[in-house]
Design a protein around this motif. Structure first.
Motif, short mmCIF file in Angstrom:
data_model
loop_
_atom_site.label_atom_id
_atom_site.label_comp_id
_atom_site.label_asym_id
_atom_site.label_seq_id
_atom_site.Cartn_x
_atom_site.Cartn_y
_atom_site.Cartn_z
N UNK A 187 0.95 -1.11 0.25
CA UNK A 187 -0.01 0.10 0.08
C UNK A 187 0.64 1.15 -0.14
N UNK A 188 1.46 1.39 -1.13
CA UNK A 188 2.15 2.66 -1.31
C UNK A 188 1.82 3.52 -2.61
N UNK A 189 1.65 4.83 -2.55
CA UNK A 189 1.23 5.39 -3.55
C UNK A 189 2.07 6.74 -3.73
N UNK A 190 1.96 7.34 -4.74
CA UNK A 190 2.60 8.77 -4.89
C UNK A 190 1.88 9.95 -5.53
N UNK A 191 2.19 11.14 -5.39
CA UNK A 191 1.50 12.30 -5.53
C UNK A 191 1.90 12.98 -6.77
N UNK A 192 2.39 12.26 -7.61
CA UNK A 192 2.71 12.95 -8.84
C UNK A 192 4.35 12.46 -9.20
N UNK A 193 4.41 11.75 -10.59
CA UNK A 193 5.77 11.18 -10.96
C UNK A 193 6.78 12.58 -11.30
N UNK A 194 7.82 11.67 -11.48
CA UNK A 194 8.88 12.57 -12.16
C UNK A 194 9.71 11.68 -13.27
N UNK A 195 10.08 12.14 -14.54
CA UNK A 195 10.65 11.65 -15.44
C UNK A 195 11.75 10.90 -15.18
N UNK A 196 12.41 9.79 -15.65
CA UNK A 196 13.59 9.17 -15.28
C UNK A 196 14.72 10.08 -15.23
N UNK A 197 14.70 11.07 -16.18
CA UNK A 197 16.08 11.99 -16.18
C UNK A 197 16.05 12.90 -15.00
N UNK A 198 14.81 13.11 -14.38
CA UNK A 198 14.63 14.20 -13.33
C UNK A 198 15.16 13.55 -11.99
N UNK A 199 15.42 14.64 -11.11
CA UNK A 199 15.59 14.20 -9.63
C UNK A 199 14.73 15.00 -8.71
N UNK A 200 14.77 14.91 -7.67
CA UNK A 200 14.15 15.65 -6.71
C UNK A 200 12.95 14.98 -5.92
#
Length: 309
Positions: free
Chosen positions: A36-49
Motif C-alpha cells: 500500500x504505497x502510492x505517489x502524489x505525482x511522478x518525475x521522469x527518469x531523467x529528473x531528480x528531486x
C-alpha cells in the motif's frame, strides 16, 4: 518486525536520476513491508528531486497533495529540439549556429514573458496524459502522432539564474514556480520555438511541492522508512486548518458521525480533525456549524511484513 510495518504516513523522497518513479515506489514497498504505497505525482527518469509517497492509510491523503504548486530548477538548451522535449529524446531540429550565437539575454527575457503567468500550455507529446485509454508517451513511442489539447496552467515564477554557451548551444539555468499540471519540458520547447532555434531540457530537479521541500527528503539508497515516515496529522496540519477533537468527538467522528461545532479559522477547504493523542481522525467540511466527514482514517494496525516483501 520492522517498526514501519502497518504504520501510515507520508515519505518525502529525493529521487535520483536514471530510474522511474514506479521504481521508487517498488523499492519503498519492499522497505516498508507493504504494497500500500502510492505517489502524489511522478518525475521522469531523467529528473531528480522531490517525490511524495503515501504509506498504508495515508495513500488517501495523496489527493490533497497532487494539486499543490511546485518548484523546479532546470536547464534549458537552446539550439536543438528533440522528440521528447528533453535530453532522452532524438534531435528533430538543430538550429544554424549563427542563429544561436546571435541570441541575447534581452531576447531570451522577452521570449519568457508570454510563458509566465496564467497561460494556455500544450503538454509534451510524451506526457502521462491518457488519450483513448493509453498514455500519450506510449502512443508517441509507438510512432503515432499525438496531439494534445492546450490546458490552463499558471507559471508564477520563471527566473533565469545563469546562462552559458556550449559549442553552438545556449544553456539557461532557470527556476520555475508553477501550478500542478505544468510541463517544464513544454516551457523549454515553447521558448526554443519562440526564439526560432528549438529548445529542450537537459536537467530537471523538483525542489518543492506545496510546503514540502526536497531539503527534508530522504535519500532512496539509505532510506529508513520508520525514521523518515511523517505522521498523517503533521502533513494534514501543514495543509489545512486544524480542529482539535476531544475524546468523545474523536470516537463519534471515527464512527462517521457529524460534529456540531464552528469551523476553525484558516484557509477555505477541508479541516484536519486531530484526536487528543495526536492521531489524524479525518478531514471535515463545515456547513452552518456542522462538520461532516469527507474521509476518515482508521487507526493503524501493526502487522507482520506482507508475503513476498
Amino acid at each position: 518486525m520492522s517498526e514501519a510495518h502497518g504504520r501510515s504516513g507520508i515519505l518525502l523522497i529525493d529521487k535520483p536520476a536514471g530510474i522511474t518513479s514506479h521504481d521508487v515506489v517498488a523499492r519503498t514497498r519492499k522497505r516498508a513491508g507493504t504494497r500500500k504505497v502510492g505517489h502524489a505525482g511522478t518525475l521522469d527518469p531523467m529528473a531528480t528531486g522531490l517525490l511524495v509517497l503515501g504509506i498504508n492509510n495515508s495513500t488517501r491523503l495523496l489527493t490533497s497533495l497532487v494539486g499543490l504548486d511546485k518548484e523546479y530548477f532546470a536547464t534549458i538548451r537552446l539550439g536543438s529540439a528533440t522528440n521528447t522535449d528533453d535530453a532522452d529524446g532524438e534531435p528533430i531540429e538543430v538550429a544554424e549556429p549563427g542563429r544561436v550565437d546571435a541570441l541575447t539575454a534581452a531576447a531570451v527575457s522577452a521570449a519568457l514573458v508570454p510563458l509566465t503567468g496564467a497561460i494556455r500550455q500544450v503538454p509534451s507529446s510524451v506526457s502521462a496524459i491518457r488519450v483513448d485509454g493509453k498514455r500519450a508517451y506510449t502512443l508517441a513511442r509507438e510512432g503515432e502522432i499525438v496531439e494534445l489539447a492546450a490546458r490552463s496552467v499558471t507559471v508564477s515564477a520563471l527566473e533565469v539564474l545563469g546562462s552559458r554557451r556550449e559549442a553552438h548551444f545556449y544553456d539557461l539555468d532557470v527556476r520555475v514556480r508553477c501550478s500542478s499540471g505544468t510541463y517544464i519540458r513544454a516551457i523549454a520547447r515553447d521558448l526554443g520555438a519562440a526564439l526560432g532555434v528549438g529548445g529542450h531540457l537537459t536537467a530537471l530537479r523538483r525542489s518543492m511541492i506545496g510546503p514540502f521541500s526536497v531539503a527534508d527528503a530522504a535519500d532512496l539508497e539509505s532510506l529508513d522508512v520508520a525514521a523518515a515516515l511523517i505522521a498523517p496529522a503533521a502533513i494534514a496540519a501543514a495543509l489545512f486548518p486544524v480542529f482539535a477533537l476531544d475524546a468523545e468527538q474523536a470516537v463519534d467522528l471515527g464512527h462517521g458521525k457529524r460534529l456540531v461545532a464552528e469551523r476553525p479559522e484558516g484557509l477555505p477547504g477541508p479541516v484536519a480533525a486531530i484526536a487528543p493523542d495526536g492521531r489524524l481522525v479525518g478531514l471535515l467540511e463545515f456547513t452552518a456549524g456542522i462538520g461532516k466527514p469527507i474521509v476518515n482514517f482508521a487507526p493503524d494496525v501493526l502487522t507482520e511484513p506482507e508475503v513476498g516483501e
